[in-house]
Enzyme design. Structure first.
Site, PDB file in Angstrom:
ATOM      1  N   CYS A 115       0.820  -1.223   0.000  1.00 15.30           N
ATOM      2  CA  CYS A 115       0.000   0.000   0.000  1.00 15.30           C
ATOM      3  C   CYS A 115       0.850   1.268   0.000  1.00 15.30           C
ATOM      4  O   CYS A 115       0.382   2.329  -0.400  1.00 15.30           O
ATOM      5  CB  CYS A 115      -0.963  -0.001   1.179  1.00 15.30           C
ATOM      6  SG  CYS A 115      -2.146  -1.355   1.067  1.00 15.30           S
ATOM      7  N   HIS A 263      -3.677   7.138   1.068  1.00 17.02           N
ATOM      8  CA  HIS A 263      -3.910   5.800   0.519  1.00 17.02           C
ATOM      9  C   HIS A 263      -5.304   5.365   0.936  1.00 17.02           C
ATOM     10  O   HIS A 263      -5.693   5.515   2.096  1.00 17.02           O
ATOM     11  CB  HIS A 263      -2.848   4.833   1.039  1.00 17.02           C
ATOM     12  CG  HIS A 263      -3.264   3.408   0.912  1.00 17.02           C
ATOM     13  ND1 HIS A 263      -3.624   2.866  -0.306  1.00 17.02           N
ATOM     14  CD2 HIS A 263      -3.422   2.420   1.833  1.00 17.02           C
ATOM     15  CE1 HIS A 263      -3.978   1.605  -0.113  1.00 17.02           C
ATOM     16  NE2 HIS A 263      -3.860   1.311   1.167  1.00 17.02           N
ATOM     17  N   ASN A 293      -9.905  -0.823  -1.896  1.00 20.18           N
ATOM     18  CA  ASN A 293      -8.474  -0.583  -1.684  1.00 20.18           C
ATOM     19  C   ASN A 293      -7.719  -1.203  -2.861  1.00 20.18           C
ATOM     20  O   ASN A 293      -7.710  -2.418  -3.022  1.00 20.18           O
ATOM     21  CB  ASN A 293      -8.062  -1.222  -0.348  1.00 20.18           C
ATOM     22  CG  ASN A 293      -6.588  -1.049  -0.037  1.00 20.18           C
ATOM     23  OD1 ASN A 293      -5.784  -0.739  -0.906  1.00 20.18           O
ATOM     24  ND2 ASN A 293      -6.226  -1.287   1.207  1.00 20.18           N
TER      25      ASN A 293
END
Ligand SMILES: CC(C)(COP(=O)(O)OP(=O)(O)OC[C@H]1O[C@@H](n2cnc3c(N)ncnc32)[C@H](O)[C@@H]1OP(=O)(O)O)[C@@H](O)C(=O)NCCC(=O)NCCS
Length: 336
Positions: A115, A263, A293
């Protein structure tokens, strides 16, 4: 010394929309649970057999970014590709982009920071440009998660969160060092490596011949594992720390932030950060509701959409921040 600046952004997501209701048809979950815990309404999943891969999605995003940058592909001096879902175990997707874009034989580097991958990749590109070694660097974050998720009730706490997509940025030299990327900040804490991880097909101390021989359909090490609450608790702390670190380094305050692009891990995490820094809704860009995500792709997709919506203007202070598996985390402070 120079600075670097972003001159082109692009993104690509598969057309196939998978809603929370769609997921509830294949596993024991529901729209209310997913929205309440994560803010996600839908995500994109590649359709099996339609040819999209992490690399092809990255290439599509890169083409848009290069065109918007107004440069020729042969002006690119270096490629940095961030992903946790590469097409091949090796080689990584960087060289596949070099091949598929038909770029001359420039260097291509793969970043494995999940991530935080895009933040790490931007930081690398920034260093090369700062020193004068390269002028134009193509940075890509792309993920194809859907092929590798456990789409049964067993995997529901992870599989409802992740989606497929790609984003890309072209960074170039900026002679004015008060503009562009002001600083980048990277961290890791490997003691929590297994708290958010995918163990297979890593070799570890296993022999590949044994893995093949076992051929165990119940081998969960082929699916991502996440200790959700532990990740959440660490994420909110590290996000905050690394944003403060970036602001302090540049003698700035949270009130100076024009746009924070976090993020897209979980809308609740973004909201926590927004509250902590007392930012209003216009100062934080979220699109996890639409895409879930997308790991290394999430910041470049969000940044592209923010830019397309006119939310990133010349002179703005833009902050990128990420946290994820590793654990790794980082921030990028930009005077646009
Ligand atoms: C994953 C996350 C949404 C789970 O939320 P949570 O409130 O921690 O939920 P829990 O894991 O404690 O599970 C609560 C219950 O919901 C159930 N559950 C888990 N996933 C579910 C789903 N998709 N649908 C319905 N129920 C679900 C659990 O089985 C558990 O049931 P039980 O109480 O009967 O045992 C949350 O921990 C989170 O967002 N963590 C951070 C994730 C993240 O940011 N990851 C990326 C980092 S880069």
């Amino acid at each position: 010394m120079y600075n670097s600046k972003i001159i082109g952004l692009g993104h690509y997501v598969p057309e196939n929309v998978v809603t929370n209701d769609d997921l509830s048809k294949v596993m024991d979950t529901n729209d209310a649970w997913i929205q309440e815990r994560t803010g996600i309404k839908e995500r994109r999943h590649v359709v099996k057999g339609d040819g999209d891969t992490t690399t092809t999605m990255g290439v599509k995003a890169a083409k848009v970014a290069i065109e918007r940058a107004g440069i020729d592909k042969d002006d690119i001096d270096f490629i940095v590709f961030a992903t946790l879902s590469p097409d091949y175990y090796f080689p990584g997707p960087g060289v596949l982009v070099q091949r598929d874009l038909g770029i001359k034989t420039v260097g291509a580097l793969d970043v494995r920071n999940q991530c935080s991958g895009f933040v790490y990749a931007v930081s690398i590109a920034d260093q090369y440009i700062k020193t004068g070694m390269y002028k134009n660097v193509l940075v890509i974050g792309s993920e194809l998660h859907s092929h590798g998720l456990d789409m049964t009730t067993r995997g529901r706490s992870v599989s409802v969160i992740f989606g497929d997509g790609a984003g890309a940025a072209v960074l170039t030299r900026e002679e004015d060092t008060t503009k562009g990327i002001l600083s980048t900040h990277l961290h890791s804490e490997g003691q929590h490596a297994e708290e958010l991880s995918l163990i297979a097909p890593g070799m570890g101390n296993r022999w590949v011949t044994d893995i093949m021989e076992d051929n165990d359909p119940n081998d969960e090490s082929y699916f991502p594992y996440m200790n959700g609450q532990f990740v959440f608790k660490n994420a909110v702390v590290r996000f905050s720390e690394v944003i403060v670190e970036g602001l302090e380094k540049n003698k700035l305050n949270a009130t100076d932030i024009d746009l924070l692009v976090p993020h897209q891990a979980n809308l609740r995490i973004s909201q926590f950060i927004q509250k902590k820094f007392q930012l209003n809704d216009d100062q934080v860009f979220n699109n996890i509701m639409k895409y879930g995500n997308t790991t290394a792709a999430s910041i470049p997709i969000a940044l592209t959409e923010a830019w397309e919506a006119g939310k990133v203007k010349s002179g703005d202070l833009v902050v990128l921040a990420a946290f994820g598996s590793g654990f790794t985390w980082g921030s990028v402070i930009i005077r646009w």
